[in-house]
Design a protein around this motif. Structure first.
Motif, PDB file in Angstrom:
ATOM      1  N   VAL A 333       0.839  -1.205   0.000  1.00 19.96           N
ATOM      2  CA  VAL A 333       0.000   0.000   0.000  1.00 19.96           C
ATOM      3  C   VAL A 333       0.875   1.257   0.000  1.00 19.96           C
ATOM      4  CG1 VAL A 333      -1.695   1.325   1.321  1.00 19.96           C
ATOM      5  CG2 VAL A 333      -1.940  -1.162   1.105  1.00 19.96           C
ATOM      6  N   LEU A 334       1.929   1.265   0.808  1.00 25.53           N
ATOM      7  CA  LEU A 334       2.824   2.427   0.847  1.00 25.53           C
ATOM      8  C   LEU A 334       3.557   2.614  -0.483  1.00 25.53           C
ATOM      9  CD1 LEU A 334       4.390   2.200   4.434  1.00 25.53           C
ATOM     10  CD2 LEU A 334       2.629   3.772   3.601  1.00 25.53           C
ATOM     11  N   ILE A 335       3.941   1.518  -1.115  1.00 22.41           N
ATOM     12  CA  ILE A 335       4.573   1.617  -2.438  1.00 22.41           C
ATOM     13  C   ILE A 335       3.591   2.205  -3.443  1.00 22.41           C
ATOM     14  CG2 ILE A 335       5.502   0.264  -4.369  1.00 22.41           C
ATOM     15  CD1 ILE A 335       6.699  -1.635  -2.267  1.00 22.41           C
ATOM     16  N   GLY A 336       2.318   1.816  -3.334  1.00 25.90           N
ATOM     17  CA  GLY A 336       1.298   2.392  -4.202  1.00 25.90           C
ATOM     18  C   GLY A 336       1.163   3.887  -4.004  1.00 25.90           C
ATOM     19  N   LEU A 337       1.170   4.343  -2.745  1.00 29.27           N
ATOM     20  CA  LEU A 337       1.101   5.788  -2.470  1.00 29.27           C
ATOM     21  C   LEU A 337       2.355   6.491  -2.986  1.00 29.27           C
ATOM     22  CD1 LEU A 337      -0.340   5.688   1.178  1.00 29.27           C
ATOM     23  CD2 LEU A 337      -1.570   6.235  -0.945  1.00 29.27           C
ATOM     24  N   PHE A 338       3.495   5.841  -2.807  1.00 34.14           N
ATOM     25  CA  PHE A 338       4.755   6.398  -3.299  1.00 34.14           C
ATOM     26  C   PHE A 338       4.732   6.555  -4.817  1.00 34.14           C
ATOM     27  CE2 PHE A 338       9.176   5.430  -4.780  1.00 34.14           C
ATOM     28  CZ  PHE A 338       9.782   6.593  -4.327  1.00 34.14           C
ATOM     29  N   SER A 339       4.120   5.594  -5.494  1.00 35.61           N
ATOM     30  CA  SER A 339       4.063   5.655  -6.956  1.00 35.61           C
ATOM     31  C   SER A 339       3.285   6.868  -7.448  1.00 35.61           C
ATOM     32  CB  SER A 339       3.428   4.370  -7.512  1.00 35.61           C
ATOM     33  OG  SER A 339       2.036   4.339  -7.253  1.00 35.61           O
ATOM     34  N   LEU A 340       2.330   7.329  -6.643  1.00 30.36           N
ATOM     35  CA  LEU A 340       1.497   8.460  -7.065  1.00 30.36           C
ATOM     36  C   LEU A 340       2.286   9.769  -7.098  1.00 30.36           C
ATOM     37  CD1 LEU A 340      -1.810   7.651  -5.131  1.00 30.36           C
ATOM     38  CD2 LEU A 340      -1.220   7.105  -7.500  1.00 30.36           C
ATOM     39  N   VAL A 341       3.294   9.891  -6.252  1.00 23.59           N
ATOM     40  CA  VAL A 341       4.101  11.127  -6.229  1.00 23.59           C
ATOM     41  C   VAL A 341       5.372  10.986  -7.053  1.00 23.59           C
ATOM     42  CG1 VAL A 341       3.191  11.796  -3.977  1.00 23.59           C
ATOM     43  CG2 VAL A 341       5.307  10.459  -4.097  1.00 23.59           C
ATOM     44  N   THR A 342       5.616   9.786  -7.612  1.00 22.19           N
ATOM     45  CA  THR A 342       6.834   9.563  -8.392  1.00 22.19           C
ATOM     46  C   THR A 342       6.990  10.532  -9.562  1.00 22.19           C
ATOM     47  OG1 THR A 342       7.080   7.231  -7.764  1.00 22.19           O
ATOM     48  CG2 THR A 342       8.003   7.893  -9.884  1.00 22.19           C
ATOM     49  N   PRO A 343       5.957  10.767 -10.391  1.00 21.71           N
ATOM     50  CA  PRO A 343       6.132  11.703 -11.514  1.00 21.71           C
ATOM     51  C   PRO A 343       6.536  13.095 -11.053  1.00 21.71           C
ATOM     52  CG  PRO A 343       4.146  10.404 -11.805  1.00 21.71           C
ATOM     53  CD  PRO A 343       4.630  10.130 -10.421  1.00 21.71           C
ATOM     54  N   TRP A 344       5.944  13.559  -9.965  1.00 25.94           N
ATOM     55  CA  TRP A 344       6.274  14.896  -9.461  1.00 25.94           C
ATOM     56  C   TRP A 344       7.711  14.948  -8.955  1.00 25.94           C
ATOM     57  CZ3 TRP A 344       7.139  16.430  -4.225  1.00 25.94           C
ATOM     58  CH2 TRP A 344       7.281  17.820  -4.061  1.00 25.94           C
ATOM     59  N   LEU A 345       8.146  13.918  -8.217  1.00 28.00           N
ATOM     60  CA  LEU A 345       9.499  13.919  -7.671  1.00 28.00           C
ATOM     61  C   LEU A 345      10.555  13.886  -8.773  1.00 28.00           C
ATOM     62  CD1 LEU A 345       9.113  11.461  -4.641  1.00 28.00           C
ATOM     63  CD2 LEU A 345       9.448  13.937  -4.544  1.00 28.00           C
ATOM     64  N   LEU A 346      10.370  13.005  -9.762  1.00 28.01           N
ATOM     65  CA  LEU A 346      11.381  12.848 -10.812  1.00 28.01           C
ATOM     66  C   LEU A 346      11.373  13.979 -11.826  1.00 28.01           C
ATOM     67  CD1 LEU A 346      11.313   8.990 -11.516  1.00 28.01           C
ATOM     68  CD2 LEU A 346      13.072  10.321 -10.345  1.00 28.01           C
ATOM     69  N   SER A 347      10.442  14.890 -11.716  1.00 23.87           N
ATOM     70  CA  SER A 347      10.426  16.061 -12.610  1.00 23.87           C
ATOM     71  C   SER A 347      10.701  17.346 -11.850  1.00 23.87           C
ATOM     72  CB  SER A 347       9.070  16.167 -13.317  1.00 23.87           C
ATOM     73  OG  SER A 347       8.018  16.285 -12.367  1.00 23.87           O
ATOM     74  N   SER A 348      11.199  17.210 -10.595  1.00 19.69           N
ATOM     75  CA  SER A 348      11.429  18.385  -9.742  1.00 19.69           C
ATOM     76  C   SER A 348      12.900  18.723  -9.577  1.00 19.69           C
ATOM     77  CB  SER A 348      10.801  18.151  -8.359  1.00 19.69           C
ATOM     78  OG  SER A 348       9.416  17.944  -8.459  1.00 19.69           O
ATOM     79  N   GLY A 349      13.743  18.232 -10.465  1.00 22.22           N
ATOM     80  CA  GLY A 349      15.154  18.550 -10.385  1.00 22.22           C
ATOM     81  C   GLY A 349      15.909  17.685  -9.388  1.00 22.22           C
ATOM     82  N   PRO A 350      17.164  18.039  -9.096  1.00 25.07           N
ATOM     83  CA  PRO A 350      18.006  17.222  -8.220  1.00 25.07           C
ATOM     84  C   PRO A 350      17.392  16.953  -6.847  1.00 25.07           C
ATOM     85  CG  PRO A 350      19.349  18.833  -9.376  1.00 25.07           C
ATOM     86  CD  PRO A 350      17.913  19.156  -9.695  1.00 25.07           C
ATOM     87  N   ALA A 351      16.736  17.954  -6.257  1.00 25.14           N
ATOM     88  CA  ALA A 351      16.145  17.745  -4.927  1.00 25.14           C
ATOM     89  C   ALA A 351      15.066  16.664  -4.980  1.00 25.14           C
ATOM     90  CB  ALA A 351      15.571  19.055  -4.397  1.00 25.14           C
ATOM     91  N   GLY A 352      14.190  16.748  -5.982  1.00 24.36           N
ATOM     92  CA  GLY A 352      13.142  15.745  -6.127  1.00 24.36           C
ATOM     93  C   GLY A 352      13.713  14.370  -6.434  1.00 24.36           C
ATOM     94  N   ASN A 353      14.748  14.331  -7.280  1.00 23.30           N
ATOM     95  CA  ASN A 353      15.396  13.054  -7.594  1.00 23.30           C
ATOM     96  C   ASN A 353      15.948  12.395  -6.332  1.00 23.30           C
ATOM     97  OD1 ASN A 353      14.907  13.540 -10.310  1.00 23.30           O
ATOM     98  ND2 ASN A 353      16.942  14.392 -10.687  1.00 23.30           N
ATOM     99  N   ASN A 354      16.601  13.204  -5.495  1.00 19.61           N
ATOM    100  CA  ASN A 354      17.214  12.661  -4.282  1.00 19.61           C
ATOM    101  C   ASN A 354      16.163  12.127  -3.310  1.00 19.61           C
ATOM    102  OD1 ASN A 354      19.637  13.435  -5.394  1.00 19.61           O
ATOM    103  ND2 ASN A 354      19.884  15.256  -4.107  1.00 19.61           N
ATOM    104  N   VAL A 355      15.069  12.860  -3.168  1.00 16.22           N
ATOM    105  CA  VAL A 355      13.994  12.402  -2.285  1.00 16.22           C
ATOM    106  C   VAL A 355      13.418  11.092  -2.809  1.00 16.22           C
ATOM    107  CG1 VAL A 355      11.670  12.905  -1.422  1.00 16.22           C
ATOM    108  CG2 VAL A 355      13.414  14.699  -1.441  1.00 16.22           C
ATOM    109  N   PHE A 356      13.202  11.026  -4.128  1.00 18.77           N
ATOM    110  CA  PHE A 356      12.683   9.788  -4.728  1.00 18.77           C
ATOM    111  C   PHE A 356      13.597   8.614  -4.404  1.00 18.77           C
ATOM    112  CE2 PHE A 356      13.038   6.736  -8.212  1.00 18.77           C
ATOM    113  CZ  PHE A 356      11.733   6.265  -8.286  1.00 18.77           C
ATOM    114  N   LEU A 357      14.896   8.805  -4.571  1.00 23.83           N
ATOM    115  CA  LEU A 357      15.847   7.717  -4.359  1.00 23.83           C
ATOM    116  C   LEU A 357      15.885   7.286  -2.892  1.00 23.83           C
ATOM    117  CD1 LEU A 357      18.777   8.939  -6.636  1.00 23.83           C
ATOM    118  CD2 LEU A 357      17.236   7.023  -7.076  1.00 23.83           C
TER     119      LEU A 357
END
Length: 444
Positions: A333-357
């Motif tokens: 369930v948490l992975i599913g919630l994480f997947s919903l914010v994945t597009p926003w994180l990976l398109s937010s520059g280095p800070a978003g990339n780092n949080v995603f990772l």
């Protein structure tokens, strides 16, 4: 601790320790030593595969596919990456036959030797400019060999732990073998980060990238001796025989308990889908669509791998309190919630990339720590050894094999929402399989 005429010291909370102690031979091995040997062995396997995965982004697109665009070259490299996961079930079937005829030690020796040779062989790979498409064919064949070899490295530890560990400590012992994943990734990513950051692009592509593949062979030699000491030891062999953890033919397992194999594979799918989404795929996406340096990305991933290791340990503690399947379902369930914010994180520059990772690695550790053998108890004793191996093979094939290829290809064409959909599909499969498994248990 071992010695002629002295019994191995039992480890509290491990039921099988008594069996080890009773062997009373110079070959006695404690459960703690088994754990160390398994971590070494698994780390070597994951190191091999992460070295290849990172090279699919940093090396192979320009080294083997200079006639294609960067995107298409990376997709072709990811297609070769998937070959090993297709070959893995075949390797399991072949290795089970070898073990039935010549023993566990022979099987493991052949498998780890093949894995090391294929990985080291990649270090001598000629470029496309030197030999043309022959280089691509050779790499594909070596990758197929890696997959066959990995199918033969199954040692039965998850099944052994599921049967020998006491109920209240089962989750703790189940996570031990999973620690090989972050250890292998840290070693592979650290080597590549150092070489990529220290050499010029020309030097790295000419010879620098080959060093991690040479190192992989050396690590495999160490792992081979560490694991052979266990599998040929009298204590370990007797414990496996006592628990009836012996190989049977793959055809027989699929005929008699194929449903349990499928449930086991799909129950872990959310975790396996996430596996390459935070390790291999982000490298490719950031390399093409971000200004962040690869050395920096690898550095963040190394930090994430340490967090994942801590999360794997934490998964053992949590699962013994809330239940392994409850934890796996909650993490899905948490992975599913994480997947919903994945597009926003990976398109937010280095800070978003780092949080995603970093967040992705933590979720991976918590879920992957209990993904091995979650429904192992479904198998009857005779089929558990081979059934657990096949479940893992199919989970890798369905959930992880094509993840970088599908995610990058669809994201480049339709946007990062494709990553969300891929992860959500794994989540739904996990929740569905766990629900079916619960219904079967209630019926029985």
């Amino acid at each position: 601790m071992s010695g002629h005429g002295s019994a191995a010291l039992p480890v509290p909370g491990f039921e099988g320790a008594g069996s080890l102690a009773r062997a009373n031979t110079h070959e006695d091995v404690t459960p703690s030593e088994i754990a160390v040997g398994v971590i070494i062995g698994r780390s070597s396997e994951y190191f091999d595969f992460f070295v290849f995965g990172i090279a699919c982004v940093l090396v192979f697109p320009s080294f083997l596919f200079p006639f294609l665009s960067r995107l298409d070259g990376t997709l072709m490299a990811f297609a070769i990456f998937a070959i090993a996961f297709v070959a893995r079930p075949l390797g399991t079937a072949l290795s089970m036959a070898i073990q039935r005829h010549w023993g566990r030690g022979t099987k493991l020796t052949i498998s780890l030797f093949l894995l090391g040779v294929c990985t080291a062989g990649m270090a001598f790979l000629p470029s496309y400019e030197s030999v043309g498409t022959t280089a691509i064919v050779v790499l594909a064949l070596l990758r197929f060999g890696q997959g066959l070899a990995l199918g033969g490295t199954w040692d039965g530890l998850p099944s052994l732990l599921a049967m020998a560990a006491p109920q209240e400590r089962r989750g703790w012992y189940s996570m031990i073998g999973q620690l090989g994943a972050p250890v292998g990734f840290v070693l592979a990513a650290s080597l590549f980060a150092y070489l990529y950051g220290s050499l010029s692009v020309e030097e790295f592509l000419a010879w620098g990238w080959r060093y991690p593949f040479f190192v992989a062979f050396a690590i495999n030699v160490v792992a081979l001796f560490a694991r052979l000491r266990l599998v040929v030891g009298q204590s370990y062999a007797e414990l496996l025989q006592e628990r009836e953890l012996e190989p049977v033919s793959v055809a027989r397992v699929m005929r008699d308990e194929g449903g349990n194999v499928l449930i086991g594979a799909f129950a872990a799918l959310a975790s396996f889908a996430l596996f390459h989404m935070v390790t291999v795929f982000p490298l490719s996406w950031i390399a093409m669509y971000s200004e962040q340096s690869m050395a920096q990305v690898l550095g963040v991933q190394i930090v994430g791998a340490f967090l994942a290791a801590g999360a794997i340990v934490g998964s053992g503690w949590l699962s013994d309190r809330v239940g392994r399947r409850n934890l796996l379902g909650s993490m899905a369930v948490l992975i599913g919630l994480f997947s919903l914010v994945t597009p926003w994180l990976l398109s937010s520059g280095p800070a978003g990339n780092n949080v995603f990772l970093l967040v992705g690695f933590v979720l991976l550790g918590l879920s992957y720590g209990q993904a091995s053998g979650t429904v192992t108890a479904n198998f009857s004793t005779r089929y558990r050894y081979t059934g657990a191996a096949l479940s893992a093979d199919l989970a890798w094939l369905i959930g992880a094999a094509f993840a970088p290829l599908v995610a990058l290809g669809l994201s480049a064409r339709f946007g990062l929402v494709a990553v969300s959909l891929y992860l959500l599909s794994g989540v739904l499969c996990t929740l569905g399989a766990l629900r079916i498994n619960r219904m079967i248990e209630q019926r029985d």
